[in-house]
Write an enzyme that holds these catalytic residues in place. Structure first.
Site, PDB file in Angstrom:
ATOM      1  N   ASN A 225      36.990   0.183 -14.369  1.00  0.00           N
ATOM      2  CA  ASN A 225      38.292   0.007 -15.018  1.00  0.00           C
ATOM      3  C   ASN A 225      38.341  -1.273 -15.856  1.00  0.00           C
ATOM      4  OD1 ASN A 225      39.343   2.399 -14.186  1.00  0.00           O
ATOM      5  ND2 ASN A 225      40.413   1.562 -12.410  1.00  0.00           N
TER       6      ASN A 225
ATOM      7  N   SER B 139      42.353   0.131  -7.190  1.00  0.00           N
ATOM      8  CA  SER B 139      41.496   0.196  -8.374  1.00  0.00           C
ATOM      9  C   SER B 139      41.461  -1.133  -9.124  1.00  0.00           C
ATOM     10  CB  SER B 139      41.934   1.297  -9.335  1.00  0.00           C
ATOM     11  OG  SER B 139      43.105   1.926  -8.953  1.00  0.00           O
TER      12      SER B 139
ATOM     13  N   GLU C 104      33.007   3.042  -6.003  1.00  0.00           N
ATOM     14  CA  GLU C 104      32.767   1.604  -6.161  1.00  0.00           C
ATOM     15  C   GLU C 104      33.003   0.955  -4.799  1.00  0.00           C
ATOM     16  OE1 GLU C 104      33.740   0.038 -10.685  1.00  0.00           O
ATOM     17  OE2 GLU C 104      35.430   0.416  -9.373  1.00  0.00           O
TER      18      GLU C 104
ATOM     19  N   HIS D 253      36.593   2.177  -3.688  1.00  0.00           N
ATOM     20  CA  HIS D 253      37.360   2.701  -4.826  1.00  0.00           C
ATOM     21  C   HIS D 253      36.824   4.079  -5.222  1.00  0.00           C
ATOM     22  CE1 HIS D 253      38.520   2.428  -9.331  1.00  0.00           C
ATOM     23  NE2 HIS D 253      39.407   3.106  -8.651  1.00  0.00           N
TER      24      HIS D 253
END
Ligand code: 3HC
Length: 675
Positions: free
Chosen positions: A478, A407, A440, A428
């Site tokens: 993130n 991540s 992702e 991800h």
């Protein structure tokens, strides 16, 4: 361009065929063609009945959304559907694929409806912030009853043909592959039937309690959304009234929703999701590699969830763990998850067995040698990942795609531990990986174009919404979460409470606020595990084992039903930190919370764009809607910022002393938008 509607006579039946790829949307030319076909049928004494059928993947999948907001072209869909129903000769809808929105409304206006078993019927307008605007709110309650109409129109999920038949929406099922012939035969059979069954003339049975019960049962689900409430109101206000009166109300409400901000946001997301699948810089015609077998390293929560996506799509998975007990635990959880889905009626026992039967648990990475795609899902540690990729390089067959589910970590560094960086990328997934829609796709400096194309193709197959991100800390989602977390914590020190910040976020439409999320995910995630080292509020909570919901205590206290309440202990910890850090206190307003936790996200999004880490602003919106529960009716952070006004965002950021992204500032100064 060829006309999308053609007619052909089959004896005394006029077969009207639409060929408007990809989804037979009911654009102007289609409507005009259908209108002309009705005129042709009416004017020809030799024609006794009409069949409306579509070529390609589907029956009409709805109004043409690209026409919304553009100048209006006659005939409108509401006028057209009424004309179909008014036909003196029976009209049969022959449905395959997905009869959605306006397509379902066309079918409802036909006198008879025939469908193949694989067909689906739905009114998904609500997902675009709209209501069925071509008689759907009027005809569906008359055909299938108020309950079914409320359910279908407010939730937007399609129903299969068999269910449609049960509720009266389909009159007869056809054999797969024989729809056209069977519809013509049906047309001949009903050619002389009189009076014709006209849906709009049927009565609706109304039980006034139905509406309130439905509102109450779905209050949480519809929170903050305009369209479902309007749909319920329209059906309630018009059920039992004449059709002509009902459609007038429907039209008014349709136009109101169409002009509203929520529908604009939801239509933005519809197109953004599809645009996200398009990758810049990939040569046209780049072919995807075949993915027939997948390997997953790690049978923890992520590895298990990731595997389930492939198993559910019928793709065999070899899952590798280091220890037998961890492997057994992981596969046991997967089975339990499938069985829970089956218990809810969303899967059959056979489907569970079929999926689990495609799983090959193993303790040896050598068993990954025949996999076309291998996804590493072990814990976040660069050295461990490098070691795994080094091993994979020796084991995987040539051309296999090697992916990391990291991540945050640098994909290029991971790729460099192999001799084939062109085959490496990030995939991800978001937790729970078998549920969350977002994927992702992290493009490394050397990732080959066909590897990216394969990732996007596979994503579609496992029903994920994929977005391409560049290599940066935390990628798109993130990375934008970080400033939000930092500011939420700073606000605590300056005088806000966890519940105030969470209330503002939930009021905005998020499923939960930052502290509720921390309690759900685990306050101890990423904690250094040294109870004597207390450097911030989170450390203090973690040191006292206030790890969140799982411990019954985190930023909130929880009772045995996991109901949260404000925690005096947390208030004391925060107070202690305020004293220790000497942070000046002030009254934190809700506006300040928005500026510091949401404007900062927009600012980070702008930096991501500036650095080319996202291909386009709408991709960022897709990430936040599908990965983090950003309310779709606000269109994602960048779309929302456009609506707020970028000048206002810049001013808000400057007020609190944040460094403003150059791109954001430039756009604000030029009066431009992100989308
Ligand atoms: N209008 C215009 N374009 C549409 C469209 C529509 N209703 N539905 C899909 N498209 C386009 C997509 O934008 C995409 O274009 P692209 O190739 O340029 O990106 C292309 O068709 C293919 O779409 P998908 O990638 O979504 O194809 P899938 O095969 O995965 O899915 C589908 C097909 C299930 C039909 C899906 O496209 C879908 O759900 N479409 C929307 C259906 C919908 O919302 N209908 C209601 C419209 S509103 C309405 O009818 C109002 C009425 O009540 C008055």
């Amino acid at each position: 361009m060829n006309a999308p509607i053609s007619t052909v006579r089959e004896g005394d039946v006029l077969v009207v065929t639409s060929n408007n790829p990809p989804v037979n949307a009911l654009g102007a030319a289609v409507r005009q063609g259908l209108d002309a076909a009705l005129t042709e049928a009416a004017g020809d004494d030799g024609i006794k009945a009409v069949v409306i059928i579509c070529e390609g993947q589907t029956f009409f999948a709805g109004a043409d959304i690209t026409e919304f907001g553009k100048p209006f072209v006659e005939p409108s869909l509401p006028v057209l559907v009424d004309r179909i129903e008014a036909s003196e000769k029976p009209v049969i809808a022959a449905v395959h694929g997905t009869a959605l929105g306006g397509g379902c409304e066309v079918a409802l206006a036909c006198h008879y409806r025939m469908a193949v078993p694989s067909a689906k019927f739905g009114l998904p307008e609500v997902k675009l912030g709209l209501l069925p605007g071509a008689g759907g709110t009027q005809r569906l309650p008359r055909v299938a009853g108020v309950e079914v109409a409320l359910e279908m129109a407010t939730k937007g999920d399609p129903i299969p043909a068999a269910k449609a038949k049960d509720v009266g929406l389909v009159d007869r099922l056809a054999s797969e592959g024989a729809l056209r012939d069977e519809a013509i035969a049906y047309a001949r059979e009903v050619a002389g039937a009189r009076p014709l069954p006209r849906t709009s003339t049927r009565d609706v049975t109304v039980d006034s309690a139905t509406f309130d019960t439905f509102r109450k049962a779905n209050a949480k689900r519809f929170r903050g959304m305009d369209a479902p409430a309007e749909i319920i109101d329209v059906i309630e206000a018009t059920a039992g009234k004449p059709y002509t009166e009902g459609v007038q109300r429907e039209r008014m409400s349709f136009m109101k929703l169409m002009m509203g901000a929520q529908s604009a946001a939801l239509r933005h997301i519809f197109f953004a999701e599809r645009k996200a699948a398009k990758i810049d810089g990939v040569p046209d015609g780049t072919e995807a590699r075949a993915i027939k077998k997948v390997g997953v390293i790690g049978a923890g929560t992520m590895g298990g969830g990731i595997s389930m996506n492939f198993l559910s799509a019928g793709i065999p998975v070899t899952i590798v763990e280091m220890q037998q007990d961890a492997l057994d635990r992981g596969t046991g959880v997967m089975r339990k998850n499938y069985e829970a889905t089956a218990a809810k009626g969303r899967m059959t026992a056979e489907q569970v067995e079929k999926a689990m039967g495609l799983l090959n648990p193993s303790l040896s990475m050598d068993d990954l040698a025949d996999c076309d795609l291998i996804i590493e899902a072990v814990y976040e540690n660069m050295d461990v990942k490098k070691e795994i990729f080094g091993k994979l390089d020796r084991i995987a067959k040539p051309g296999a795609i090697l992916a990391s589910n990291t991540s945050y970590l640098n994909i290029d560094e991971i790729a460099a531990s192999t001799g084939r960086p062109q085959d490496v990328l990030g995939l991800h997934f978001f937790s729970p990986a078998n549920v969350m829609k977002l994927l992702e796709v992290v493009r490394g400096a050397k990732t080959a174009p066909d590897v990216l194309v394969t990732a996007m193709t596979v994503a579609k197959k496992i029903r994920k919404v994929a977005v391409v991100a560049g290599v940066c800390h935390g990628f798109i989602g993130n990375r934008m979460l970080m400033p939000r977390q930092v500011e939420a914590t700073n606000l605590l020190l300056e005088g806000a409470t966890p519940e105030q910040i969470d209330r503002v976020h939930v009021g905005f439409g998020m499923p939960m606020g930052p502290f509720q999320m921390a309690d759900l995910a685990g306050v101890d995630i990423g904690w250094h595990r040294d109870p004597t080292r207390i450097e911030n509020i989170r450390d203090a909570l973690a040191a006292e084992e206030r790890w969140g919901q799982k411990k019954g205590a985190g930023f909130y206290d929880y009772d045995d039903k996991r109901q949260p309440s404000n925690s005096p202990r947390v208030a004391a910890i925060i107070e202690d930190f305020r004293q220790k850090t000497g942070t000046p206190q002030h009254d934190v307003t809700d506006e300040e919370i928005v500026e510091r936790t949401l404007y900062t996200m927009v600012n980070e999004g702008a930096k991501i764009l500036e650095e080319g880490m996202a291909q386009r602003a709408s991709d960022i919106d897709v990430v936040w809607v599908y990965g983090y529960g950003w309310p779709p009716y606000r269109g994602g952070p960048m779309f929302w910022a456009d609506g707020e006004g970028l000048k206002k965002i810049v001013a808000g950021l400057e007020k609190h002393g944040f460094e403003v992204s150059a791109l954001l500032r430039e756009k604000a100064e030029k009066g431009e938008k992100f989308n």
